[in-house]
Design a protein around this motif. Structure first.
Motif, PDB file in Angstrom:
ATOM      1  N   CYS A  12       0.826  -1.213   0.000  1.00 11.30           N
ATOM      2  CA  CYS A  12       0.000   0.000   0.000  1.00 11.30           C
ATOM      3  C   CYS A  12       0.858   1.259   0.000  1.00 11.30           C
ATOM      4  O   CYS A  12       0.432   2.311   0.487  1.00 11.30           O
ATOM      5  CB  CYS A  12      -0.928  -0.006   1.212  1.00 11.30           C
ATOM      6  SG  CYS A  12      -2.134  -1.331   1.180  1.00 11.30           S
ATOM      7  N   GLU A  14       1.551   3.150  -2.364  1.00 15.62           N
ATOM      8  CA  GLU A  14       0.768   4.151  -3.082  1.00 15.62           C
ATOM      9  C   GLU A  14      -0.690   3.871  -2.738  1.00 15.62           C
ATOM     10  O   GLU A  14      -1.300   2.941  -3.278  1.00 15.62           O
ATOM     11  CB  GLU A  14       1.005   4.042  -4.587  1.00 15.62           C
ATOM     12  CG  GLU A  14       2.431   4.360  -4.983  1.00 15.62           C
ATOM     13  CD  GLU A  14       2.639   4.255  -6.485  1.00 15.62           C
ATOM     14  OE1 GLU A  14       1.797   4.781  -7.237  1.00 15.62           O
ATOM     15  OE2 GLU A  14       3.632   3.635  -6.884  1.00 15.62           O
ATOM     16  N   ALA A  15      -1.242   4.651  -1.833  1.00 11.25           N
ATOM     17  CA  ALA A  15      -2.578   4.395  -1.288  1.00 11.25           C
ATOM     18  C   ALA A  15      -3.659   4.304  -2.363  1.00 11.25           C
ATOM     19  O   ALA A  15      -4.620   3.544  -2.219  1.00 11.25           O
ATOM     20  CB  ALA A  15      -2.954   5.469  -0.278  1.00 11.25           C
ATOM     21  N   ASP A  16      -3.500   5.025  -3.440  1.00 11.03           N
ATOM     22  CA  ASP A  16      -4.514   4.986  -4.495  1.00 11.03           C
ATOM     23  C   ASP A  16      -4.308   3.818  -5.460  1.00 11.03           C
ATOM     24  O   ASP A  16      -5.139   3.588  -6.337  1.00 11.03           O
ATOM     25  CB  ASP A  16      -4.549   6.306  -5.265  1.00 11.03           C
ATOM     26  CG  ASP A  16      -3.230   6.650  -5.937  1.00 11.03           C
ATOM     27  OD1 ASP A  16      -2.173   6.196  -5.440  1.00 11.03           O
ATOM     28  OD2 ASP A  16      -3.249   7.373  -6.944  1.00 11.03           O
ATOM     29  N   ARG A  17      -3.179   3.084  -5.303  1.00  8.91           N
ATOM     30  CA  ARG A  17      -2.908   1.936  -6.173  1.00  8.91           C
ATOM     31  C   ARG A  17      -2.307   0.763  -5.392  1.00  8.91           C
ATOM     32  O   ARG A  17      -1.156   0.383  -5.604  1.00  8.91           O
ATOM     33  CB  ARG A  17      -1.964   2.338  -7.296  1.00  8.91           C
ATOM     34  CG  ARG A  17      -2.639   3.157  -8.375  1.00  8.91           C
ATOM     35  CD  ARG A  17      -1.740   3.303  -9.539  1.00  8.91           C
ATOM     36  NE  ARG A  17      -0.783   4.374  -9.228  1.00  8.91           N
ATOM     37  CZ  ARG A  17       0.143   4.782 -10.047  1.00  8.91           C
ATOM     38  NH1 ARG A  17       0.303   4.219 -11.200  1.00  8.91           N
ATOM     39  NH2 ARG A  17       0.962   5.761  -9.711  1.00  8.91           N
ATOM     40  N   ARG A  19      -1.322  -2.979  -4.474  1.00  7.48           N
ATOM     41  CA  ARG A  19      -1.049  -4.109  -5.364  1.00  7.48           C
ATOM     42  C   ARG A  19      -0.679  -5.332  -4.521  1.00  7.48           C
ATOM     43  O   ARG A  19      -0.137  -5.209  -3.430  1.00  7.48           O
ATOM     44  CB  ARG A  19       0.068  -3.794  -6.347  1.00  7.48           C
ATOM     45  CG  ARG A  19       1.416  -3.599  -5.706  1.00  7.48           C
ATOM     46  CD  ARG A  19       2.543  -3.431  -6.726  1.00  7.48           C
ATOM     47  NE  ARG A  19       3.828  -3.434  -6.065  1.00  7.48           N
ATOM     48  CZ  ARG A  19       4.510  -4.521  -5.728  1.00  7.48           C
ATOM     49  NH1 ARG A  19       4.030  -5.710  -5.998  1.00  7.48           N
ATOM     50  NH2 ARG A  19       5.678  -4.430  -5.112  1.00  7.48           N
TER      51      ARG A  19
END
Length: 75
Positions: A12, A14-17, A19
């Motif tokens: 997490c 990158e909170a908006d992405r 994976r």
């Protein structure tokens, strides 16, 4: 992340992405998970308490099992 197929490590950074970074199959379902100091403690129902080394999230490894003599549903 907990689930019927085992434990999935999610990156997490990158909170908006988010994976999927890696995962490991367990003998039972992952009903609850607590992560501390690079280890995931997993309540795995009738399969007991499972300990997974998540120091490298891309390669989680089950390192210990505690047969709790019953169904482990929380940690």
């Amino acid at each position: 992340r907990a689930g019927a197929g085992g434990l999935i490590a999610v990156d997490c950074a990158e909170a908006d992405r988010p994976r999927v970074a890696g995962g490991v199959k367990l003998a039972g379902p992952a009903l609850a998970v607590v992560v501390r100091a690079g280890r995931a403690y997993v309540a795995a129902g009738e399969a007991g308490l499972r300990v997974v080394d998540v120091g490298d999230p891309s390669w989680p490894v089950e390192t210990a099992v505690d047969d709790t003599r019953g169904e482990t549903v929380d940690v």
